[in-house]
Design a protein around this motif. Structure first.
Motif, mmCIF file in Angstrom:
data_model
loop_
_atom_site.group_PDB
_atom_site.id
_atom_site.type_symbol
_atom_site.label_atom_id
_atom_site.label_comp_id
_atom_site.label_asym_id
_atom_site.label_seq_id
_atom_site.Cartn_x
_atom_site.Cartn_y
_atom_site.Cartn_z
ATOM 1 N N THR A 1 -7.079 7.030 -3.583
ATOM 2 C CA THR A 1 -6.500 7.452 -2.214
ATOM 3 C C THR A 1 -6.467 9.356 -2.516
ATOM 4 N N LEU A 2 -5.850 9.801 -3.420
ATOM 5 C CA LEU A 2 -5.848 11.339 -3.532
ATOM 6 C C LEU A 2 -7.479 11.782 -3.547
ATOM 7 N N LEU A 3 -8.233 11.169 -4.172
ATOM 8 C CA LEU A 3 -9.710 11.828 -3.825
ATOM 9 C C LEU A 3 -10.116 11.530 -2.548
ATOM 10 N N GLY B 1 -3.825 18.643 3.510
ATOM 11 C CA GLY B 1 -3.877 17.934 2.383
ATOM 12 C C GLY B 1 -5.216 18.043 1.755
ATOM 13 N N ARG B 2 -6.183 18.320 2.413
ATOM 14 C CA ARG B 2 -7.556 18.339 2.028
ATOM 15 C C ARG B 2 -7.895 19.364 1.129
ATOM 16 N N GLY C 1 -8.354 22.334 -4.029
ATOM 17 C CA GLY C 1 -7.831 23.253 -5.014
ATOM 18 C C GLY C 1 -7.440 22.505 -6.413
ATOM 19 N N ILE C 2 -6.867 21.554 -6.187
ATOM 20 C CA ILE C 2 -6.385 20.687 -7.588
ATOM 21 C C ILE C 2 -7.642 20.408 -8.252
ATOM 22 N N LEU C 3 -8.484 19.603 -7.620
ATOM 23 C CA LEU C 3 -9.738 19.270 -8.428
ATOM 24 C C LEU C 3 -10.695 20.285 -8.927
ATOM 25 N N ASN C 4 -10.685 21.439 -7.889
ATOM 26 C CA ASN C 4 -11.491 22.681 -8.606
ATOM 27 C C ASN C 4 -10.775 22.797 -9.950
ATOM 28 N N ALA C 5 -9.311 23.080 -9.960
ATOM 29 C CA ALA C 5 -8.715 23.494 -11.143
ATOM 30 C C ALA C 5 -9.119 22.458 -12.357
ATOM 31 N N ILE C 6 -8.879 21.208 -12.166
ATOM 32 C CA ILE C 6 -9.312 20.381 -13.193
ATOM 33 C C ILE C 6 -10.718 20.538 -13.665
ATOM 34 N N GLY C 7 -11.739 20.758 -12.822
ATOM 35 C CA GLY C 7 -13.287 20.940 -13.133
ATOM 36 C C GLY C 7 -13.974 19.710 -13.572
ATOM 37 N N TRP C 8 -13.279 18.885 -14.247
ATOM 38 C CA TRP C 8 -14.208 17.930 -14.886
ATOM 39 C C TRP C 8 -13.816 16.386 -14.289
ATOM 40 N N GLY C 9 -14.767 15.649 -14.477
ATOM 41 C CA GLY C 9 -14.495 14.108 -14.116
ATOM 42 C C GLY C 9 -15.492 13.312 -14.605
ATOM 43 N N PRO C 10 -15.151 11.981 -14.677
ATOM 44 C CA PRO C 10 -16.085 10.969 -15.191
ATOM 45 C C PRO C 10 -17.466 11.211 -14.635
#
Lengths: 125, 781, 518
Positions: free
Chosen positions: B292-294, B527-528, B533-542
């Protein structure tokens, strides 16, 4: 007597293998020839050795009257000699033709089938 | 099952494949209207399976099938209970609508026939999966769904993104498939049965078995990959590269539910343990939140729906994990609801895309007047997704909260997770359903108008069904929910939740959910941005990890292979002879097969001399300064071998050896004079030491083995036979010749063949010259 | 000659030779005969294909008849010259040899068909079809002989024929590849001969059935473990097992594609067959001791093989490594040594012969239609030639072990056998290899078939007519799909073969029937 032959065989193998580890095809072929002799001697010795009396039945008899050399390994060796000579002849001509086309008899220089510096396959999709 | 019923069911399972076979030809003839004809197949299957609803809701289970591979105890068999019949109805029912939808969506596409074919093949595979009884039959269909999914995702194969998504799905679900295979084999080994029906009868055998954990983890590997649980979820959004009919069918309503199906099917025998009740809710809950967050971050309609599908699957897994009666009933209700509303919403998204030319929710608006039917269907579906009363989704939501509750810390946490997830899904669902239609009209790439019936029939039917099934909840529960829940729980239960809301804690939670959902809906833009912003900060994903793994795999393979297979013959030979030395010496040593020390042989001096000459010849070959010396030395060693033969009673051998050696020397000399060769064979010291070591060890090993062999008492049976019968029966005095020609004539036949072929090969070598291409010499094979 | 009364039955076989007995030598005799005929009409190149295909079809019919007879009546024996075994050379057709000979001849016939297009007049005049016939004579002889020195002779027959096929055309790559192939394989067969010398010295006999029935008696005095390991090495070289498989990736991609197809399908399986015959039937106790070593060799071969495939850009080199990987999987069954494991190995051999030949032929068709063998240059094939896309998909599924193609059931059998023998790591290796094969061939599929042709890459022949290629592929894909969808009869045959190896009493009993009056 088998022990002496076994020693000689081991030297044959050693020399043959040393030659086959060369980078030059002709030396490898020399090694191949000696390797063949080594194996033939092995077969011959494995059949146990017997001096001097060939496995031939005298004219007048149905079966030999004295101990004879073991005939079976001799037949096997004969077959092996002919086969290995055929292969040797082919290898020799192959080496000659390879020299003609590739310009070298040094196996390090024969890198057409597996070239150096091959690129990675495509990494994308 | 009756013989007729068995035969009909078999036909029903094969019908999609038959339809797939004729689809291309039919499409060439009828174009997009072939959809009407092809949709008959799934419609007939749907009708066939409705026939089982009655018996199954009475608590019967039906099995049937035919022997397929008796040697492996694999039958082509099926097992029909509430679970499999419901799934079969979903697959065939939604499949009918999807076939029609595909007719409209891909109208005019040159490969539409192929598309129908692939969709029908998938349908057949999925159908087989959910009804399969025999383990390996289930596995076969499981893999077939992965393969057909690959073909469908990569349908638009000229785009790299499609190809990537297809391969990614194949690899991830393929990995899961292997895990599943291992798991099924472990279960077979642990319980001794290899069919679902027999397994369900074993009750606690598997739970108590020592291999339980192994079986559980392997089965979960299969289920989690197929049903896109975190961290294996990344393939599902990428699968949106496929045309929308595929997304609506496979990647929301059916294929991705296969993992959930498996978990539900195995719940009676694998469930009810601490491991099950911890692992599943853990992964499921995480998936729910992550999904849901994604989803909030997305602007593409299909991606918003894809991520909420991931979340829904997480919710289903979580509920199945909790495993209580209410939780399972909730899972059942939610699964059915989800298939209906998500399928509808995907088809709506496809309709909007097809008619307006864009899928970006920020670039759509005001389409309600242009596409009223679509809008209606969208609202119906979203209402079910959001859990609005009067819709089936609401029943599911209520049951979820009833099943979770606040009994202890664990369930409280799960309830909060469910709350958050459901709220976000409410927001996203209505974002998809409302944003393109409400508000001011926005200019779109294509002039938007309502789609043809082939396209809106599906969403309207599914949306309406979401409403009708809730209004007639009693019938729905009797025919679908209760039998399916009973099958999953392994005991008969009755679902009682009705459309009329009861005041209670679940209702309160539903209100909270709606409130949360409305809040997020209103603030969706912010929200989007926040999520981005959060996802760009994390940067990596499966997903990135997958690409890294693929590239890394190729790179590592490249390095390792070039290390081993480095193109140099002397390296290959060295490695081989090291293996030879090891092969002879190690077993000799380990198993005590050393030769005994021999006594000093007593030989006359001429025999010693001949042996010595042989050795000298060998040495000369190695140390020869120039080629000619080497060749002569070769001759010396060859002739001394001939002498050895002569001395040891082998005149024929000696003669042949002389001849062959002479020939060898002659042709060697002939060839070598035509080559311009380097004078000596100079090896660097390190290499020389290595070569001497290898050669010496090999030689010693082979010699020792020969000595050992000669110390075995000799069996002279064959030689005695030849000696005895050579003259008497074979009429020859030279026994060796008789062996060659008569006793072992076949060897001679082969030998002559070798000589002949060698001659032919040499002729070919010498006479055939290759034509070198003028431009460049890149390998012409 | 003195008139003595000799009881011939002490030396020779009394029963007359039946027609069925001649079937046993037909798989060797017919190809040799046709090789001779082809040599006689060496210059009439237009006749070659027809004669060769006729010869191979006759051989195939003989193989089929033989197989059916073996399945009905057990191992069939014929001893040459009617000398009593073990004194004469016996040909023994059991389920293992007869079934492998059948499948090998089938792919040879399809290759002979494809060669009508692939090999030009020069190639034919200089002996392509005679080499193929001689190759099949050697292969047939290897599968059917019951004498270990005779096995060496047939190995050499097919080895020299393979040399001829390799060099036909004399391009630089062929000469380079052939040099490495020839020298390494010569070492391999000479090692085999050396081991046979030791075996003769230990046992005094060369007949396989005789060795099998004497092995327990000889075990106390003879160095059987060393002998077994030496045979493992020699045949392992032939079968392209790690770490002695350098010759295969160095040479298989160099000759004409139809030659590569024949090699990739048939040659390594002869090595696997020899390993099964010697290690399981003749030296069972030693095989049990060696099962750990063989398991590691198998795992290494299968994993390193498929890693090699992932590293290649040339499709033919990819396939060479896939062949190696398949050999590794077959060796896993040998390591397990249970009936289920050996059934898996034999079934996998059937699958591998068909699938690998088909894959090389597919590569040939891809070159014809797409203009290249390189993954950097291929593309756009599906768009233009959907039939080829279908064949490619089936073959990709086959070799990755996915349904509905032939690789599925042997993989399942071997995984199950590994789990039941308590070797889960071996099962893991087999499954991982399957996944990596899916990745490797999946990438070939998406790059060569789906992706559009890269800029600047060569294009295929403009008026390409792949009809013959499609026919050849179809002829092979039919049994491949049959093996996937209805494998029962093939599993039965493989089971019979495996059981016959583990309990050689039927084999030995056929060669040495127990006389009533002893």
């Amino acid at each position: 007597m088998e022990a002496a032959l076994a020693f000689v065989v081991s030297v044959f193998f050693a020399v043959a293998i040393y030659l086959m580890l060369s980078k030059h095809i002709i030396r490898i072929l020399l090694g191949v020839s000696i390797f063949g002799n080594a194996v033939n001697l092995s077969i011959f010795t494995a059949g146990r050795l017997m001096r001097e009396v060939p496995p031939i039945i005298p004219e007048a008899l149905q079966t030999p009257d004295s101990a004879i050399a073991n005939p079976l390994p001799q037949a096997l060796v004969l077959t092996a000699i002919v086969i290995s000579f055929s292969l040797f002849a082919f290898l020799l001509v192959l080496a000659f033709r390879a020299y003609q086309e590739l310009g070298t008899d040094d196996t390090d220089g024969m890198r057409v089938a597996e070239p150096e510096g091959e690129p990675l396959p495509p990494l994308g999709y | 099952m009756t013989a007729d019923g068995q035969w009909l069911t078999f036909l029903a399972l094969l019908l999609p494949f038959a339809a797939a076979a004729i689809a291309p030809a039919l499409t060439r003839a009828l174009h997009h209207n072939a959809a009407w004809v092809l949709a008959i197949a799934p419609a007939l299957i749907f009708l066939h399976f409705t026939g089982f609803v009655g018996p199954v809701s009475d608590g019967e289970t039906l099995t049937g099938g035919y022997a397929w591979i008796p040697s492996l105890s694999v039958d082509f068999s099926w097992f029909l209970d509430g679970l499999s019949v419901t799934f079969a109805l979903l697959i065939s029912g939604i499949g009918t609508l999807i076939v029609l939808y595909a007719g409209g969506y891909l109208k005019g596409h040159e490969h539409q026939g192929r598309f129908f074919s692939f969709i029908l093949m998938f349908m057949g595979s999925m159908l087989g999966l959910v009804v399969a009884d025999s383990f390996l039959t289930l596995f076969v269909f499981w893999e077939l769904t992965s393969i057909t999914s690959f073909l469908l995702i990569g349908f638009d194969h000229s785009r790299e993104a499609s190809r990537r998504a297809a391969l990614q799905a194949l690899v991830v679900t393929g990995l899961g498939g292997l895990s599943l295979l291992a798991g099924l084999l472990v279960i077979w080994s642990a319980t001794g049965v290899n069919s679902m029906s027999a397994l369900l009868a074993t009750e606690s055998v598997l739970r108590d078995a020592p291999l339980y954990m192994a079986a559980l983890l392997l089965i979960l590997g299969g289920a989690f990959t197929k049903s896109a649980q975190f961290p294996f979820h990344f393939w599902l959004p990428n699968a949106m590269e496929a045309p929308t009919p595929v997304s609506a069918y496979l990647h929301s309503a059916t294929m991705v539910k296969a993992g959930v199906y498996l978990l539900m099917r195995l719940n009676p025998v694998l469930g009810d343990t601490a491991a099950w009740e911890t692992i599943l809710p853990l992964f499921g809950g995480t998936t729910l939140l992550v999904g849901t967050l994604l989803a909030v971050r997305q602007t593409d309609l299909k991606l918003m729906l894809a991520y909420t599908t991931v979340a829904s699957l997480g919710l289903l897994v979580m509920l199945t994990g909790v495993g209580s009666e209410k939780a399972v009933e909730a899972a059942v209700l939610y699964l059915v609801a989800h298939s209906m509303f998500k399928g509808a919403l995907f088809m709506v998204a496809g309709l909007v895309d097809h008619e307006s030319g864009t899928r970006d929710v920020t670039k759509l608006g005001g389409l309600r007047t242009a596409m009223p039917i679509t809008f209606t269907a969208a609202v119906l579906a979203a209402a079910s997704m959001g859990g609005v009363p009067l819709f089936f989704g609401f029943l599911a939501k209520e049951e979820i909260y009833a099943g979770l509750g606040f009994a202890n810390g664990w369930t409280t946490m799960l309830t909060l997770v469910a709350l958050a997830g459901n709220g976000l899904m409410f927001a996203i669902g209505f974002a998809v359903a409302l944003k393109p239609f409400l508000g001011a009209k926005v200019e779109t790439p294509k002039h938007a108008h309502e789609g043809p019936i082939l396209l809106w029939l599906g969403p309207v039917v599914l949306g309406a069904l979401g409403l009708v099934s809730a209004l007639f909840s009693g019938v729905s529960h009797e025919l679908v929910s209760s039998p399916m829940s009973s099958a999953v729980l392994g005991e008969a239960v009755t679902v009682t939740i009705s459309t009329i809301p009861h005041i209670g804690m679940p209702l309160a939670l539903s209100v909270v959910t709606v409130a949360l959902g409305v809040l997020v809906f209103v603030m969706l833009g912010q929200g989007r941005a926040a999520m981005a912003g959060i996802l760009n900060a994390i940067g990596w994903g499966p997903d990135k990890g997958f690409d890294q793994v693929m590239r890394g795999l190729t790179r590592v393979s490249f390095s390792v292979t070039n290390l081993i297979q480095n193109g140099r013959l002397d390296y290959y030979m060295t490695a081989t002879f090291i293996a030879v030395a090891a092969a002879v010496l190690i077993p000799m040593g380990l198993y005590g097969e050393w030769p005994a020390v021999p006594s000093m042989p007593r030989m006359p001096f001429y025999e010693w001399t001949v042996l010595l000459i042989a050795l000298i010849g060998l040495g000369a070959v190695i140390y020869a300064r120039d080629r000619l010396t080497a060749i002569v030395s070769l001759g010396i060693q060859g002739f001394s071998v001939a002498l050895i033969f002569m001395l040891l009673g082998a005149p024929d051998l000696s003669f042949t050896q002389f001849m062959v050696e002479t020939l060898s020397v002659v042709i060697l000399a002939l060839v070598m004079t035509r080559l311009r060769l380097s004078p000596t064979d100079h090896r660097p010291t390190g290499e020389k030491v290595m070569d001497v070591a290898v050669a010496g060890t090999c030689g010693a090993a082979l010699g020792l083995m020969l000595l050992r062999v000669t110390q075995v008492p000799f069996n002279s049976e064959l030689s005695d036979f030849f000696t005895q019968y050579s003259r008497v029966l074979a009429h020859g005095r030279n026994i060796v010749n008789v062996i060659l020609v008569d006793f072992r004539g076949t060897d001679t036949l082969g030998e002559i063949a070798v000589v002949m072929i060698a001659g032919l090969a040499i002729l070919a070598l010498v006479r055939v010259r290759s034509v070198k291409p003028i431009a460049s010499k890149n390998g012409e094979g | 000659m003195a008139a003595e009364s000799i009881d011939i039955s002490d030396a020779m076989v009394i029963q007359p030779t039946t027609l069925g007995d001649w079937m046993i030598v037909a798989p060797v005799g017919v190809p040799i005969l046709f090789a001779a005929i082809l040599l006689m009409v060496r210059h009439e190149t237009r006749l070659h294909a027809g004669i060769a295909i006729t010869g191979l079809l006759l051989t195939l019919a003989a193989n089929a008849a033989l197989l059916l007879q073996v399945l009905a009546d057990g191992p069939q024996v014929m001893t040459m010259g009617r000398w009593l075994p073990p004194f004469g050379i016996s040909f023994v057709a059991d389920a293992l040899g007869a079934s492998l000979a059948f499948v090998a001849t089938l792919v040879a016939a399809v290759c002979a068909l494809y060669a009508m297009k692939d090999i030009g007049a020069t190639g034919r005049r200089y002996g392509f079809y005679p080499f193929v016939m001689a190759l099949m004579a050697g292969v047939g002889g290897s599968f059917l002989t019951g004498d270990i020195f005779n096995l060496y002779v047939w190995f050499e027959v097919f080895l020299i024929s393979s040399f001829g096929l390799l060099i036909l055309g004399s391009t630089e790559r062929q000469l380079d590849g052939a040099t490495k192939y020839a020298i390494l394989n010569l070492v391999g067969t000479t090692l085999f001969l050396t081991a046979t010398a030791y075996l003769y010295g230990t046992f005094g006999t060369l007949n396989m059935a005789d060795i099998a029935r004497r092995v327990d008696a000889v075990r106390d005095t003879g160095p059987l473990m060393t002998l077994a390991v030496l045979y493992l090495l020699a045949f392992g070289m032939k079968a392209a097992a790690f770490p002695v498989n350098f010759w295969l990736p160095a040479s298989y991609h160099t000759p004409r594609i139809v030659t590569a197809a024949l090699f990739g399908g048939v040659l390594t399986k002869v090595g696997v067959y020899a390993l099964l015959r010697v290690l399981v039937m003749m030296f069972p106790v030693e095989r049990v001791e060696l099962s750990g070593v063989i398991a590691w060799v198998a795992a290494g071969t299968m994993v390193l093989g498929i890693m090699g495939a992932l590293a290649q850009s040339d499709v033919r080199r990819v396939l060479g490594f896939v062949v190696i990987s398949g050999v590794g999987v077959m060796l896993a069954g040998l390591a397990l040594g249970t009936e289920e494991g050996l059934t898996g190995t034999v079934l996998y051999a059937f699958h591998s012969i068909l699938a690998m030949t088909a894959l090389y032929l597919l590569a040939g068709v891809m070159k014809e239609l797409g203009g290249s063998y390189s993954l950097h240059e291929l593309g756009g094939l599906y768009r233009a030639y959907p039939a080829m896309g279908a064949f490619a998909l089936i073959l990709m599924l086959a070799v990755a072990g996915l349904p509905p193609a032939s690789g599925l059931w042997p993989k399942i059998l071997l995984v199950q056998a590994s789990l039941e023998s308590g070797l889960p790591w071996l099962a893991l290796a087999i499954l991982a290899t399957g996944l990596l094969t899916t990745i490797a061939l999946g990438r070939v599929y998406i790059l060569a078939i789906w992706r559009n042709r890269p800029e600047g890459a060569p294009s295929g022949e403009p008026n390409a007519r792949p009809g013959l290629g499609y026919v050849s592929l179809a002829l092979l894909c039919i049994p491949i799909i049959l093996l996937g969808v209805y494998p029962e009869p093939f599993i039965r045959i493989a089971e019979t073969a495996a059981a016959g190896l583990l309990d050689p009493s039927a084999y030995i009993g056929a060669v040495f029937p127990v006389e009533a009056a002893q």
